[in-house]
Design a protein around this motif. Sequence first.
Motif, mmCIF file in Angstrom:
data_model
loop_
_atom_site.group_PDB
_atom_site.id
_atom_site.type_symbol
_atom_site.label_atom_id
_atom_site.label_comp_id
_atom_site.label_asym_id
_atom_site.label_seq_id
_atom_site.Cartn_x
_atom_site.Cartn_y
_atom_site.Cartn_z
ATOM 1 N N GLN A 112 -35.429 27.770 -18.630
ATOM 2 C CA GLN A 112 -36.389 27.860 -17.475
ATOM 3 C C GLN A 112 -37.012 26.312 -17.257
ATOM 4 O OE1 GLN A 112 -38.780 31.331 -18.439
ATOM 5 N NE2 GLN A 112 -37.936 32.541 -16.877
ATOM 6 N N THR A 113 -37.631 25.826 -18.156
ATOM 7 C CA THR A 113 -38.309 24.649 -18.127
ATOM 8 C C THR A 113 -37.359 23.602 -17.241
ATOM 9 O OG1 THR A 113 -39.807 25.194 -20.046
ATOM 10 C CG2 THR A 113 -39.662 22.884 -19.201
ATOM 11 N N ARG A 123 -37.162 24.037 -13.841
ATOM 12 C CA ARG A 123 -38.171 23.540 -13.299
ATOM 13 C C ARG A 123 -38.206 22.114 -12.895
ATOM 14 N NH1 ARG A 123 -40.551 27.483 -16.188
ATOM 15 N NH2 ARG A 123 -41.735 25.861 -17.464
ATOM 16 N N GLU A 170 -41.908 20.550 -12.497
ATOM 17 C CA GLU A 170 -42.483 20.369 -13.982
ATOM 18 C C GLU A 170 -42.388 18.803 -14.373
ATOM 19 O OE1 GLU A 170 -43.915 22.093 -17.472
ATOM 20 O OE2 GLU A 170 -42.838 23.439 -15.867
#
Length: 77
Positions: free
Chosen positions: A51-52, A55, A61
């Motif tokens: 998920q990071t 992003r 992010e």
Amino acid sequence: MSKQTAVRLPDELNERLMTLARRTGRTASYYIREAIEEHIDDLEDIYLAEQTLERLKRGEEHTYPLDEVERELGLAD
């Protein structure tokens, strides 16, 4: 409190599980629970990392170089 859930396993995996349970005198539920407890942390970490990464790819992010973080925290030499 505990909850019950159903899991579908391929025949070969189920047979291995049943054989292990028979040979050790433990239940199949015991081994299923053990496997989940052993691996759920890793699965959560992988999911969160993916998920990071998504992003990061979308620019939602940001990352910071180590030397910048050290300077900001007063840890630079």
